[in-house]
Design a protein around this motif. Structure first.
Motif, PDB file in Angstrom:
ATOM      1  N   ARG A   1       0.832  -1.211   0.000  1.00 17.71           N
ATOM      2  CA  ARG A   1       0.000   0.000   0.000  1.00 17.71           C
ATOM      3  C   ARG A   1       0.864   1.257   0.000  1.00 17.71           C
ATOM      4  O   ARG A   1       1.883   1.300   0.669  1.00 17.71           O
TER       5      ARG A   1
ATOM      6  N   PRO B   1     -10.960   0.357   1.367  1.00 18.73           N
ATOM      7  CA  PRO B   1     -12.105   1.094   0.845  1.00 18.73           C
ATOM      8  C   PRO B   1     -13.129   1.390   1.937  1.00 18.73           C
ATOM      9  O   PRO B   1     -13.290   0.615   2.871  1.00 18.73           O
TER      10      PRO B   1
ATOM     11  N   ALA C   1     -16.716  -5.204  -0.441  1.00 18.76           N
ATOM     12  CA  ALA C   1     -15.779  -4.279   0.193  1.00 18.76           C
ATOM     13  C   ALA C   1     -15.826  -4.382   1.710  1.00 18.76           C
ATOM     14  O   ALA C   1     -14.970  -3.844   2.400  1.00 18.76           O
ATOM     15  N   GLU C   2     -16.807  -5.087   2.249  1.00 21.25           N
ATOM     16  CA  GLU C   2     -16.920  -5.188   3.704  1.00 21.25           C
ATOM     17  C   GLU C   2     -15.753  -5.966   4.310  1.00 21.25           C
ATOM     18  O   GLU C   2     -15.436  -5.809   5.468  1.00 21.25           O
ATOM     19  N   ARG C   3     -15.163  -6.835   3.534  1.00 20.19           N
ATOM     20  CA  ARG C   3     -14.064  -7.641   4.035  1.00 20.19           C
ATOM     21  C   ARG C   3     -12.840  -6.762   4.239  1.00 20.19           C
ATOM     22  O   ARG C   3     -12.408  -6.059   3.351  1.00 20.19           O
ATOM     23  N   MET C   4     -12.270  -6.830   5.424  1.00 16.91           N
ATOM     24  CA  MET C   4     -11.142  -5.955   5.700  1.00 16.91           C
ATOM     25  C   MET C   4      -9.887  -6.436   4.995  1.00 16.91           C
ATOM     26  O   MET C   4      -9.603  -7.627   4.959  1.00 16.91           O
TER      27      MET C   4
ATOM     28  N   PRO D   1      -3.340  -5.672   6.927  1.00 21.88           N
ATOM     29  CA  PRO D   1      -2.354  -4.591   6.972  1.00 21.88           C
ATOM     30  C   PRO D   1      -1.263  -4.806   5.931  1.00 21.88           C
ATOM     31  O   PRO D   1      -0.941  -5.947   5.596  1.00 21.88           O
TER      32      PRO D   1
ATOM     33  N   TYR E   1      -1.988 -11.343  10.411  1.00 18.17           N
ATOM     34  CA  TYR E   1      -3.407 -11.110  10.104  1.00 18.17           C
ATOM     35  C   TYR E   1      -3.982 -12.298   9.349  1.00 18.17           C
ATOM     36  O   TYR E   1      -5.048 -12.803   9.672  1.00 18.17           O
TER      37      TYR E   1
ATOM     38  N   LEU F   1      -4.422 -15.639  11.276  1.00 12.94           N
ATOM     39  CA  LEU F   1      -5.552 -15.719  12.208  1.00 12.94           C
ATOM     40  C   LEU F   1      -6.886 -15.969  11.521  1.00 12.94           C
ATOM     41  O   LEU F   1      -7.857 -16.326  12.179  1.00 12.94           O
ATOM     42  N   ASP F   2      -6.930 -15.731  10.213  1.00  8.72           N
ATOM     43  CA  ASP F   2      -8.226 -15.806   9.550  1.00  8.72           C
ATOM     44  C   ASP F   2      -8.307 -17.082   8.718  1.00  8.72           C
ATOM     45  O   ASP F   2      -7.833 -17.142   7.589  1.00  8.72           O
TER      46      ASP F   2
ATOM     47  N   PRO G   1     -10.368 -13.364  14.010  1.00  8.59           N
ATOM     48  CA  PRO G   1      -9.536 -12.501  13.158  1.00  8.59           C
ATOM     49  C   PRO G   1      -9.025 -11.303  13.959  1.00  8.59           C
ATOM     50  O   PRO G   1      -9.677 -10.885  14.922  1.00  8.59           O
ATOM     51  N   ALA G   2      -7.875 -10.780  13.563  1.00  6.48           N
ATOM     52  CA  ALA G   2      -7.239  -9.710  14.337  1.00  6.48           C
ATOM     53  C   ALA G   2      -8.160  -8.509  14.520  1.00  6.48           C
ATOM     54  O   ALA G   2      -8.195  -7.901  15.587  1.00  6.48           O
ATOM     55  N   ALA G   3      -8.939  -8.153  13.500  1.00  7.41           N
ATOM     56  CA  ALA G   3      -9.813  -6.985  13.599  1.00  7.41           C
ATOM     57  C   ALA G   3     -11.125  -7.323  14.295  1.00  7.41           C
ATOM     58  O   ALA G   3     -11.898  -6.434  14.620  1.00  7.41           O
TER      59      ALA G   3
ATOM     60  N   ARG H   1     -18.510  -7.409  13.449  1.00  8.72           N
ATOM     61  CA  ARG H   1     -18.287  -6.054  12.929  1.00  8.72           C
ATOM     62  C   ARG H   1     -19.470  -5.601  12.084  1.00  8.72           C
ATOM     63  O   ARG H   1     -19.862  -4.429  12.109  1.00  8.72           O
TER      64      ARG H   1
ATOM     65  N   SER I   1     -18.288  -1.541   8.165  1.00 12.51           N
ATOM     66  CA  SER I   1     -17.740  -2.523   9.105  1.00 12.51           C
ATOM     67  C   SER I   1     -16.219  -2.599   8.988  1.00 12.51           C
ATOM     68  O   SER I   1     -15.551  -3.008   9.931  1.00 12.51           O
ATOM     69  N   THR I   2     -15.668  -2.183   7.857  1.00  8.28           N
ATOM     70  CA  THR I   2     -14.200  -2.213   7.710  1.00  8.28           C
ATOM     71  C   THR I   2     -13.520  -1.144   8.575  1.00  8.28           C
ATOM     72  O   THR I   2     -12.314  -1.186   8.761  1.00  8.28           O
TER      73      THR I   2
ATOM     74  N   VAL J   1     -12.778  -1.954  14.585  1.00  7.53           N
ATOM     75  CA  VAL J   1     -11.795  -2.875  15.152  1.00  7.53           C
ATOM     76  C   VAL J   1     -12.315  -3.296  16.522  1.00  7.53           C
ATOM     77  O   VAL J   1     -12.536  -2.464  17.397  1.00  7.53           O
TER      78      VAL J   1
ATOM     79  N   VAL K   1      -7.315   2.760  10.319  1.00  5.71           N
ATOM     80  CA  VAL K   1      -7.760   1.400  10.637  1.00  5.71           C
ATOM     81  C   VAL K   1      -6.606   0.396  10.631  1.00  5.71           C
ATOM     82  O   VAL K   1      -6.441  -0.402  11.560  1.00  5.71           O
ATOM     83  N   GLU K   2      -5.815   0.456   9.583  1.00  8.20           N
ATOM     84  CA  GLU K   2      -4.746  -0.530   9.433  1.00  8.20           C
ATOM     85  C   GLU K   2      -3.750  -0.453  10.590  1.00  8.20           C
ATOM     86  O   GLU K   2      -3.367  -1.477  11.171  1.00  8.20           O
TER      87      GLU K   2
ATOM     88  N   VAL L   1      -5.180  -1.942  13.789  1.00  8.17           N
ATOM     89  CA  VAL L   1      -5.122  -3.408  13.808  1.00  8.17           C
ATOM     90  C   VAL L   1      -3.704  -3.866  14.152  1.00  8.17           C
ATOM     91  O   VAL L   1      -3.510  -4.820  14.921  1.00  8.17           O
TER      92      VAL L   1
END
Lengths: 470, 470
Positions: free
Chosen positions: A31, A80, A87-90, A93, A102, A105-106, B148-150, B156, B172-173, B176, B333-334, B337
């Motif tokens: 990013r 976003p 787009a709801e899915r984070m 990082p 990250y 954990l998922d 998940p970390a978030a 969420r 929701s993104t 945290v 946000v990032e 987290v």
């Protein structure tokens, strides 16, 4: 870069857009960095400029990249803000170490968590059976009040009892329950380190990975090489004499990621160094419950002069519960509780009640015995197969969850890991655990996840094609 | 000091020893400080030197005090290391603010938690019924994997949905999940503040109490007076112009401990100051769900330019679950987290599953509606009675859990609180929440705990005897 499939029913524009999103999510494109120019990418992929610029504009509209006039397209620093379903899915990082943890954990992100730090849920189902937990909660009144700041007295007492079985003698008043082992380490760090202090940690080490998550401004990290039987003591004495660290972090048993145990003789010498150079030790024993052979911990030798002991239950009981603890030298207990209250106030009395009950039950010991056998069984299978296909493994390491696998020099490990990601296989590059380039050819493998035939097929295909192309 | 009872069957030596332990535990005698000399105490109590010195030696043997030759007896800085049954109970931290919170969390310490920040367990039993939770756990597979970390996507999403009902629009993104509201605040602090930065907080304020738990070396705390309808804006502009703080912490609705709401007009002016002087706002909405009148939050006005919103479920759902969350401006946000992973890695997926399920169920809204009515009912009863016995209450504050009660000037509040402690009544002196001496005559009362006839009797007795002796 990435390839497009002209025979696919997916539009080229969408293929390019999805490939870019996937690269960003897979921490291959960082990013904030610049995308290839429209012209360069169209040339490389052999598609029209219009196709690439449409894909880019789509990404701009989704707030994933931005156009900077005159400078090109840049990946946005944050995800976003769109509330559409996709787009709801984070997005994980972007920093390498945070992105790795990250993803780890998922579980929905991968089909084969081959480098995960956790056991498969099915292996733990007998430890905290849902039926028993459900009944427990229905019958337990103590779940409706907050947990005491230091943790429930029941849990602290049963932990002290279990520790005595490991020849670790501690009063329950020395035990501070934490959110997990990571939290335990975080509280000790905050309490013990002043700005400018030095912290000594083994390299490679999961603890080093954890420390690299963010740039903590308050202290300096120095490292000592981890050998098969503990830290390199010559280097260690040089480092502690030169930098005078306040803390040394170590995993005596089943070191993560190398899997080795610190020998009792080295353990004694580490404590002698701690006395001579006046530092404290944090002994992370998160995997010790899986040990079948050696059982001597530094905490047993030291008995709370210079050693903090920490452990938790996410590995051998349930990753769904967040529960760890510290045994602290008595003089630090009160300040540790203050740190915990400052940080999180208290823990979950629901989780504390469940773990205390489980540890008290005969089920726990039975579960651990079966778990050790199962891990050992899978370990031998994995070791035999990996050795056969040319992966190098330290023969001195014979137990525990991890195989620290060195892949043949001709294998492009970066490419292997990228292709694994595309195949929904999660692999952790050795470089994550180190500050040097010495482990670039290593992968941490979890023996409970790496005997799946599809992972074997993936490795076999890759090693063969690499050999063929070499 | 304390009195002894010559008619009691308890030995004088034991009475003295117990009285001293109780004073230490009640944070009246501070650890590390010197005890009265043997001669002085024996004279004061009218007992022999031998009796006092036997009591002291007993305390030395229990590692509660130490003898320093030539200097006298001192209270030890840490608790006893003894493993005897009595000594297993952890002694609360000696610092005033930590000791208060430590006691507030341990319900077994008091019969009447009149100044507690929590509702009685019985008031919350319908929100997360043990039977439903038990069934949920037995049927839920997702409890066997880490969170998940978030935070879980389910949780969420449902939080975002509930926030929209409060006119807070967030993806929701942006959310945290944290261990609780304290943890949410801690992560924001760590992310936003550099060494030497200033943090502005209201006085009085629970957040100020929290900040005083430990001496954080990294930033400076400055305060602005909290009036009945929000911070004093004149003082606030002076402070932000002079110190240029990075963060302003505030509770817009049902401020703890004063109970007031920030008016919409003040809310708008606070946001204007944030723009003008370039600071961020942390809006702590932990009690907002109890609001019956005003509902405008700063976050609704600002929509994520400068405001972090935080809340949690320990107050209105269950103090046994540790679950809070932050809604952050997208750009943060990032990093938030990453801070969470550095600190605790992730939360309890068990707790997250239970809360997500509860919020989704119709039961939650029904529970909240009933809870608001019940709190309001008890509030009116408490207010009427307190006013009658001469306790002053701000008439502008009409809702929420707390009554910020000003006791008549002739009442020795320190003595009242000490005697309450002996009667197993938990009272929080106003001075805990302030950096000034302006609230020394205040006590924070929890309306759900202060209509008990025994507490009323205690207050009545005390106010009368004080009046009589005045």
């Amino acid at each position: 870069m990435f390839e497009i499939d002209r025979n696919s029913k997916v539009l080229l524009v969408d293929q390019i857009r999805n490939a870019i999103i996937s690269r960003i999510e897979a921490f291959q494109w960082v990013r904030g960095s610049r995308l290839p120019s429209v012209r360069a990418l169209s040339k490389q992929l052999g598609v029209s400029i219009f196709t690439v610029s449409s894909a880019y504009e789509d990404l701009v509209a989704r707030q994933i990249i931005e156009s900077r006039p005159g400078a090109g397209y840049y990946i946005l620093a944050s995800g976003p803000a769109d509330t559409g379903k996709d787009a709801e899915r984070m997005i994980p990082p972007s920093s390498l170490h945070a992105g790795f943890l990250y993803r780890a954990l998922d579980p929905s992100q991968y089909d084969f968590p081959v480098s995960s730090g956790y056991l498969p849920p099915s292996w733990l189902a007998d430890a905290v059976p849902a039926s028993v937990t459900g009944r427990l909660i229905r019958n337990t009144l103590s779940c409706s009040v907050p947990a005491p700041a230091a943790g429930s007295q029941e849990l602290r007492s049963v932990i002290a009892k279990k520790l005595r079985e490991l020849q670790i003698n501690a009063s329950s008043t020395q035990i501070v329950v934490t959110i997990g082992a990571t939290h335990a380490f975080s509280l000790i760090r905050n309490m013990m380190l002043e700005p400018g202090d030095y912290l000594l940690v083994e390299d490679p080490s999961y603890l080093l990975l954890q420390l690299k998550l963010i740039k903590d401004r308050d202290f300096n990290i120095i490292t000592v090489p981890r050998t098969h039987d503990g830290p390199d003591l010559e280097v260690m004495e040089e480092m502690v004499a030169r930098y005078r660290p306040k803390l040394f972090l170590t995993q005596t048993l089943i070191h993560n990621p190398t899997g080795g145990n610190t020998s009792p003789a080295k353990g004694f010498r580490i404590l002698s160094l701690a006395q001579k150079y006046d530092f404290h030790i944090v002994e992370d024993d998160i995997f010790g419950a899986l040990c079948t052979k050696q059982t001597l911990r530094l905490s047993s030798l030291d008995e709370w002069n210079r050693t903090f002991y920490l452990s938790g239950f996410s590995k051998v009981l349930s990753p769904a519960l967040r529960l760890g603890y510290v045994v602290a030298p008595p003089v630090f207990v009160e300040r540790l509780v203050e740190q915990k209250m400052y940080n999180v106030l208290c823990g979950s009395s629901l989780d504390e009640t469940i773990v205390a009950y489980t540890l008290e039950s005969g089920r726990y010991q039975h579960h651990l015995d079966a778990l050790r056998q199962r891990v050992m069984h899978e370990r031998i299978r994995a070791r035999d197969w990996l050795t056969k296909v040319g992966v190098e493994i330290d023969e001195g390491v014979v137990e525990g969850l991890f195989i620290w696998a060195r892949f043949p020099a001709h294998v492009d490990l970066r490419r292997l890991i990228e292709e694994a990601h595309d195949a929904r296989i999660f692999l952790a590059p050795g470089s994550l655990f180190s500050n040097t380039r010495g482990y670039d050819q290593y992968i941490r493998l979890n023996v409970s996840h790496c005997n799946d035939i599809r992972f074997r097929q993936f490795v076999a295909d890759h090693l063969c094609s690499e050999t063929a192309s070499a």
